[in-house]
Design a protein around this motif. Structure first.
Motif, mmCIF file in Angstrom:
data_model
loop_
_atom_site.group_PDB
_atom_site.id
_atom_site.type_symbol
_atom_site.label_atom_id
_atom_site.label_comp_id
_atom_site.label_asym_id
_atom_site.label_seq_id
_atom_site.Cartn_x
_atom_site.Cartn_y
_atom_site.Cartn_z
ATOM 1 N N UNK A 45 23.610 74.926 68.365
ATOM 2 C CA UNK A 45 23.776 73.526 68.787
ATOM 3 C C UNK A 45 22.512 72.914 69.384
ATOM 4 N N UNK A 46 21.698 73.723 70.046
ATOM 5 C CA UNK A 46 20.447 73.204 70.594
ATOM 6 C C UNK A 46 19.458 72.894 69.483
ATOM 7 N N UNK A 47 19.407 73.760 68.475
ATOM 8 C CA UNK A 47 18.552 73.489 67.317
ATOM 9 C C UNK A 47 19.036 72.247 66.569
ATOM 10 N N UNK A 48 20.358 72.033 66.532
ATOM 11 C CA UNK A 48 20.903 70.850 65.863
ATOM 12 C C UNK A 48 20.418 69.573 66.541
ATOM 13 N N UNK A 49 20.398 69.564 67.876
ATOM 14 C CA UNK A 49 19.901 68.389 68.591
ATOM 15 C C UNK A 49 18.426 68.155 68.319
ATOM 16 N N UNK A 50 17.680 69.232 68.220
ATOM 17 C CA UNK A 50 16.261 69.106 67.896
ATOM 18 C C UNK A 50 16.084 68.526 66.500
ATOM 19 N N UNK A 90 12.129 74.113 78.322
ATOM 20 C CA UNK A 90 13.057 75.221 78.097
ATOM 21 C C UNK A 90 14.454 74.668 77.865
ATOM 22 N N UNK A 91 15.105 75.125 76.807
ATOM 23 C CA UNK A 91 16.505 74.795 76.561
ATOM 24 C C UNK A 91 17.277 76.106 76.572
ATOM 25 N N UNK A 92 18.316 76.172 77.391
ATOM 26 C CA UNK A 92 19.077 77.408 77.488
ATOM 27 C C UNK A 92 20.553 77.088 77.623
ATOM 28 N N UNK A 93 21.354 78.054 77.277
ATOM 29 C CA UNK A 93 22.806 77.923 77.447
ATOM 30 C C UNK A 93 23.401 79.301 77.660
ATOM 31 N N UNK A 137 32.356 64.180 77.433
ATOM 32 C CA UNK A 137 32.944 64.912 76.317
ATOM 33 C C UNK A 137 31.927 65.101 75.195
ATOM 34 N N UNK A 138 32.300 65.894 74.200
ATOM 35 C CA UNK A 138 31.418 66.182 73.072
ATOM 36 C C UNK A 138 31.050 64.892 72.343
ATOM 37 N N UNK A 139 29.778 64.797 71.975
ATOM 38 C CA UNK A 139 29.330 63.655 71.189
ATOM 39 C C UNK A 139 28.841 62.474 71.987
ATOM 40 N N UNK A 140 28.793 62.587 73.322
ATOM 41 C CA UNK A 140 28.329 61.463 74.131
ATOM 42 C C UNK A 140 26.809 61.434 74.261
ATOM 43 N N UNK A 141 26.134 62.480 73.781
ATOM 44 C CA UNK A 141 24.671 62.457 73.734
ATOM 45 C C UNK A 141 23.973 63.131 74.896
ATOM 46 N N UNK A 142 24.665 63.944 75.649
ATOM 47 C CA UNK A 142 24.097 64.556 76.852
ATOM 48 C C UNK A 142 22.834 65.369 76.540
ATOM 49 N N UNK A 143 22.980 66.355 75.666
ATOM 50 C CA UNK A 143 21.866 67.258 75.366
ATOM 51 C C UNK A 143 20.782 66.550 74.574
ATOM 52 N N UNK A 195 31.522 57.188 76.398
ATOM 53 C CA UNK A 195 31.736 56.831 74.996
ATOM 54 C C UNK A 195 31.017 57.790 74.062
ATOM 55 N N UNK A 196 31.756 58.356 73.117
ATOM 56 C CA UNK A 196 31.146 59.215 72.109
ATOM 57 C C UNK A 196 30.365 58.402 71.104
ATOM 58 N N UNK A 197 29.154 58.848 70.796
ATOM 59 C CA UNK A 197 28.291 58.110 69.869
ATOM 60 C C UNK A 197 27.937 58.940 68.636
ATOM 61 N N UNK A 198 28.549 60.133 68.513
ATOM 62 C CA UNK A 198 28.233 60.987 67.363
ATOM 63 C C UNK A 198 28.754 60.358 66.078
ATOM 64 N N UNK A 199 30.025 59.967 66.099
ATOM 65 C CA UNK A 199 30.640 59.278 64.962
ATOM 66 C C UNK A 199 32.015 58.796 65.395
ATOM 67 N N UNK A 200 32.579 57.864 64.636
ATOM 68 C CA UNK A 200 33.929 57.385 64.942
ATOM 69 C C UNK A 200 34.936 58.520 64.805
ATOM 70 N N UNK A 201 34.737 59.391 63.807
ATOM 71 C CA UNK A 201 35.620 60.540 63.606
ATOM 72 C C UNK A 201 35.600 61.471 64.798
ATOM 73 N N UNK A 202 34.379 61.809 65.279
ATOM 74 C CA UNK A 202 34.268 62.719 66.424
ATOM 75 C C UNK A 202 34.872 62.100 67.685
#
Length: 440
Positions: free
Chosen positions: A310-315, A280-283, A256-262, A426-433
């Protein structure tokens, strides 16, 4: 038409999903409504995969076309049925009472009803990936089903990348700490797919392990960071292990979102810049709320920007782990300037041969199985491909948990020595997310 054969009528979205679909109905006959050819004309020009599918289907159809296509049908091959093209048919009274608009979908329904009436001794089925059209068909007494050829049969395969074993033999755990690896004969688990990950626990000890198909040993997985990013749980540790393993050329990361995949994939790529010529990062670009890119202001880069953000955000997360003037941030800026680190829409990759590239495909749950195959076959020597995504968040209207390319890839590749899969929980972005992802 043979009386023993079933009849399948195809909707346009089936063709756009898989341009080889007409060959996947065994010895049964396939009918292509003339409306489908009309709709395919709208998709012949463009750079997206859907346009490629339309062009390829039309080319294949041209090779087998002829006058018999409309009356007698043309055989599709040995032990296969025939292909027919059905011209437009009048609306029945039931259709006129239910549907006032003569849309392409309704015209296909009219043809399906005509075929059903014409061949009463045979099973006639409309095949479409459109749920609404399937419901409309059933309201008229028509058999209708999804295109299931490339559906995943074992959806739980996504959860099987990591096995957790409680009350595990403490001697086996101890041996993993004290040796370079344990042989299969000495390991108390029989099912050992290549690159399978394990969490082994007992009352006093635990260990993370994996089966290495190249040495045939079960080895301990040690926690390691990448470019300033440290794993925060067992699944992230496994993900980095797969991403950093040079023997593994294909990785799928789900969760799920926030688990740190990308983020993990990008950090691992940057950590291994010496091993690759380019990152290369693509979507895939899948507009939300049925809004096409044309609604966005500006030139093509302005239109694409929001989808790539979102890719720039991870960078940015990785860059913020280091001092602005650090060697790491200078490296990232140099790589971006020289296009050694490139963030781009997936459509721009088609036709390229990717050698010595670390290729990250984000949001891969929005790809069809055929699109995933097309991407992987771009890989030349020295290339590693990572697919990330969440099968619970599919934006494409014609894909679901069992028919998307990410799940299909994971099921078909499981057990191959150069493939590894990890499902992050487990999501690691934040407790809220994490809370929102679980409850909303």
């Amino acid at each position: 038409m043979s009386k023993k054969r079933k009849v399948f009528i195809l909707d346009t979205n089936v063709v756009l999903h898989d341009h080889k679909c007409i060959y996947n109905f065994e010895n049964n006959d396939v009918i292509l409504p003339i409306v489908v050819l009309e709709e395919l004309d709208k998709f012949k020009k463009g750079n997206d995969q859907i346009h490629y599918q339309a062009r390829e289907f039309v080319r294949d159809l041209n090779k087998i076309s002829g006058e018999k296509l409309f009356k007698e049908g043309i055989p599709l091959g040995p032990k296969q049925g025939k292909l027919f093209v059905a011209t437009g048919k009048p609306f029945t009274q039931a259709m006129q009472d239910s549907f006032f608009e003569k849309s392409p979908d309704h015209r296909i329904l009219a043809i399906a009803l005509y075929v059903k009436e014409e061949f009463k001794t045979r099973v006639v089925t409309l095949v479409t990936k459109d749920i609404n059209l399937r419901m409309k068909a059933k309201s008229l007494g028509l058999n209708s089903e999804d295109y299931t050829t490339d559906k995943v049969k074992d959806i739980d395969v996504l959860d099987k990348g990591v096995q957790i074993h409680e009350d595990f033999d403490p001697k086996a755990i101890e041996s993993l700490y004290n040796t370079e690896g344990v042989t299969q004969e000495d390991f108390p688990i029989q099912q050992l797919p290549a690159n399978q990950y394990f969490v082994l626990r007992n009352a006093s000890k635990s260990v993370l392990a994996t089966f290495d198909p190249f040495t045939n040993l079960i080895k301990r997985v040690e926690k390691q960071g990448a470019f300033g990013i440290e794993p925060r749980n067992a699944e992230q540790t496994f993900a980095l292990n797969a991403l950093m393993n040079q023997d593994v050329k294909l990785v799928s990361l789900t969760g799920k979102a926030g688990t740190g995949k990308t983020l993990l994939a990008l950090a691992a790529a940057l950590q291994q810049t010496k091993n690759f010529k380019q990152i290369l990062l693509a979507r895939p670009i899948v507009p939300l709320a049925n809004r096409d890119m044309g609604f966005l202001p500006g030139d093509v880069n302005d239109k694409i920007g929001p989808y790539m953000q979102p890719l720039f955000d991870n960078l940015s997360v990785i860059k913020h782990c280091h001092n602005p003037k650090s060697r790491e941030n200078i490296l990232i800026e140099e790589m971006q300037r020289d296009e050694q680190l490139l963030i781009t829409p997936l459509a721009y990759i088609r036709g390229r041969s990717l050698s010595d590239v670390f290729f990250i495909v984000d949001e891969a749950q929005n790809l069809t199985p055929h699109e995933v195959k097309t991407i992987i076959t771009r890989a030349a020597a020295g290339t590693k491909i990572v697919f990330t995504g969440d099968v619970e968040q599919i934006d494409s209207p014609y894909l679901d948990k069992t028919s998307n390319g990410l799940a299909f890839l994971t099921e078909k590749m499981k057990g191959q020595d150069i493939f590894a899969h990890v499902n992050l929980i487990k999501g690691e972005r934040s407790y809220l997310a994490e809370l929102a992802s679980d409850l909303l």
